[in-house]
Design a protein around this motif. Structure first.
Motif, PDB file in Angstrom:
ATOM      1  N   THR A 253       0.832  -1.198   0.000  1.00 53.88           N
ATOM      2  CA  THR A 253       0.000   0.000   0.000  1.00 53.88           C
ATOM      3  C   THR A 253       0.871   1.254   0.000  1.00 53.88           C
ATOM      4  O   THR A 253       0.635   2.190  -0.768  1.00 53.88           O
ATOM      5  CB  THR A 253      -0.952  -0.034   1.223  1.00 53.88           C
ATOM      6  OG1 THR A 253      -1.658  -1.275   1.169  1.00 53.88           O
ATOM      7  CG2 THR A 253      -1.926   1.112   1.196  1.00 53.88           C
TER       8      THR A 253
ATOM      9  N   ASP B 291      -7.639  -4.630  -2.029  1.00 51.97           N
ATOM     10  CA  ASP B 291      -7.519  -5.419  -0.797  1.00 51.97           C
ATOM     11  C   ASP B 291      -8.816  -5.191  -0.044  1.00 51.97           C
ATOM     12  O   ASP B 291      -8.944  -4.242   0.729  1.00 51.97           O
ATOM     13  CB  ASP B 291      -6.311  -4.974   0.048  1.00 51.97           C
ATOM     14  CG  ASP B 291      -6.203  -5.791   1.336  1.00 51.97           C
ATOM     15  OD1 ASP B 291      -7.103  -6.616   1.604  1.00 51.97           O
ATOM     16  OD2 ASP B 291      -5.217  -5.603   2.089  1.00 51.97           O
TER      17      ASP B 291
ATOM     18  N   ARG C 133      -8.489  -7.217   4.258  1.00 49.01           N
ATOM     19  CA  ARG C 133      -7.849  -6.812   5.521  1.00 49.01           C
ATOM     20  C   ARG C 133      -8.563  -5.600   6.123  1.00 49.01           C
ATOM     21  O   ARG C 133      -8.801  -4.607   5.423  1.00 49.01           O
ATOM     22  CB  ARG C 133      -6.402  -6.448   5.232  1.00 49.01           C
ATOM     23  CG  ARG C 133      -5.580  -6.174   6.460  1.00 49.01           C
ATOM     24  CD  ARG C 133      -4.236  -5.632   6.044  1.00 49.01           C
ATOM     25  NE  ARG C 133      -3.268  -5.761   7.103  1.00 49.01           N
ATOM     26  CZ  ARG C 133      -2.017  -5.377   7.002  1.00 49.01           C
ATOM     27  NH1 ARG C 133      -1.572  -4.851   5.873  1.00 49.01           N
ATOM     28  NH2 ARG C 133      -1.187  -5.511   8.007  1.00 49.01           N
TER      29      ARG C 133
ATOM     30  N   GLN D 101      -6.723   3.012   4.923  1.00 45.53           N
ATOM     31  CA  GLN D 101      -5.272   3.312   4.851  1.00 45.53           C
ATOM     32  C   GLN D 101      -4.918   3.845   3.458  1.00 45.53           C
ATOM     33  O   GLN D 101      -4.216   4.850   3.314  1.00 45.53           O
ATOM     34  CB  GLN D 101      -4.463   2.040   5.144  1.00 45.53           C
ATOM     35  CG  GLN D 101      -2.959   2.270   5.197  1.00 45.53           C
ATOM     36  CD  GLN D 101      -2.147   0.982   5.038  1.00 45.53           C
ATOM     37  OE1 GLN D 101      -2.693  -0.115   4.909  1.00 45.53           O
ATOM     38  NE2 GLN D 101      -0.836   1.125   5.029  1.00 45.53           N
TER      39      GLN D 101
ATOM     40  N   ASP E 162      -4.013  -2.178  -5.591  1.00 45.76           N
ATOM     41  CA  ASP E 162      -3.563  -2.775  -4.331  1.00 45.76           C
ATOM     42  C   ASP E 162      -4.318  -4.102  -4.184  1.00 45.76           C
ATOM     43  O   ASP E 162      -5.460  -4.205  -4.617  1.00 45.76           O
ATOM     44  CB  ASP E 162      -3.944  -1.832  -3.180  1.00 45.76           C
ATOM     45  CG  ASP E 162      -3.202  -2.137  -1.907  1.00 45.76           C
ATOM     46  OD1 ASP E 162      -2.289  -2.967  -1.931  1.00 45.76           O
ATOM     47  OD2 ASP E 162      -3.543  -1.525  -0.866  1.00 45.76           O
TER      48      ASP E 162
HETATM   49 MG   LIG Z   1      -2.042  -3.029   2.268  1.00 40.63          MG
END
Ligand SMILES: [Mg+2]
Ligand SMILES: Nc1nc2c(ncn2[C@@H]2O[C@H](COP(=O)(O)OP(=O)(O)O)[C@@H](O)[C@H]2O)c(=O)[nH]1
Length: 294
Positions: A114, A137, A140, A146, A189
């Protein structure tokens, strides 16, 4: 008369002091100089193979005694440089005729995907390329937030869906968005962990099947030591085009990179040196081999 005598004399002397290079000479110089890596970073298997290559090149070569060490060191340097010369990828050139150019970043959790994606976006924007990022992603916790935080800081459009949604579909959306808005690059990502490794492989394969990325990048943490070999073997199942290495600000010994280059011979795209968005370097084997040169 004196000149002829002198030449003959020197010839004889150099023959007397000449001798064959022995295996022990090579091992001694090799391990004396690479002990530091032995205890830390380079896989033993790879070191042994490099040593064997050196022996094949040098064993039995006849040379003046005083020249032996120099020749062995030069050959080590040459060998290391050849190993690290896996080629790089000129991203801008490669992407000239493809819009959007789609790059998917794979790698285990924590490898630095990331963070790296934000840096690559910044790198491309500095070169007047437009970028959007796909938050694929979806597994997660907090991964989307993020990425969103990075995108806000560097002013990049993020394409996202809910957690648990299909990552291949998120990337598909991002590609469509880029097509409509004439964006040069889509950076995706991806998740570095699923319920099982089999799930992860299946998910990555689906991403590739659906979106046909132009480049599949494996992101590797330079702190993982010898586990690098297993990591690469695992991700190779989806067909990796090149590597990026992160966290070189913490460990820049480069033993990992030597191992990866020797065993897998894939180009390296970027080296990443920290949290700052500008701490990214294009891999250059000549510069990098400087740290190993004897
Ligand atoms: Mg990541
Ligand atoms: N020192 C350092 N830390 C990094 C670097 N790249 C990522 N990190 C940190 O490593 C952790 C994992 O990074 P992240 O990008 O979330 O990895 P991901 O799980 O693969 O997406 C975070 O705490 C990052 O801030 C780097 O080049 N140097």
């Amino acid at each position: 008369m004196f000149r002829i005598f002198r030449e003959k004399f020197l010839n004889v002397v150099s023959k007397i002091v000449e001798r064959e290079i022995k295996e022990e000479d090579i091992s001694k110089i090799f391990y004396e100089n690479y002990e530091e890596f032995l205890s830390a970073d380079v896989s033993i298997e790879v070191l042994e193979k490099i040593e064997e290559d050196l022996k094949n090149k040098l064993k039995g070569v006849k040379i003046g005694r005083g020249e032996i060490e120099k020749l062995i060191k030069n050959t080590i340097n040459e060998t290391i440089e050849n190993i690290l010369n896996v080629g790089t990828i000129d991203l801008l050139k490669m992407a000239e005729n493809k819009k959007p150019f789609v790059i998917v970043f794979f790698g285990y959790n924590g490898s630095g995907k990331t963070t790296l994606i934000a840096k690559v976006a910044k790198y491309l924007m500095k070169r007047e390329k437009s970028v959007c990022i796909a938050a694929a992603d979806t597994f997660r916790a907090a991964s989307i937030e993020q990425l969103e935080e990075h995108c806000n800081k560097i002013s990049v459009k993020l394409i996202k869906q809910k957690y648990g949604s299909d990552p291949a579909a998120v990337i598909f959306d991002a590609i469509n968005y880029a097509k409509i808005n004439r964006i040069h690059f889509v950076l995706a990502d991806t998740a570095g962990r699923m319920h099982t490794n089999k799930n992860l492989i299946e998910e990555m394969k689906k991403i590739v099947r659906v979106n046909k990325p132009d480049l599949k990048v494996l992101v590797l943490d330079s702190l993982i030591g010898n586990d690098i070999i297993n990591q690469i073997k695992f991700f190779e199942e989806v067909g990796i085009d090149c590597f990026c290495f992160t966290k070189l600000d913490i460990n820049d010994k480069g033993g990992n990179i030597l191992t990866a280059c020797y065993l897998f011979k894939k180009p390296i795209l970027f080296l990443s040196y920290g949290q700052d968005y500008n701490s990214l370097e294009v891999y250059n084997y000549k510069d990098f081999s400087g740290k190993f040169i004897l």
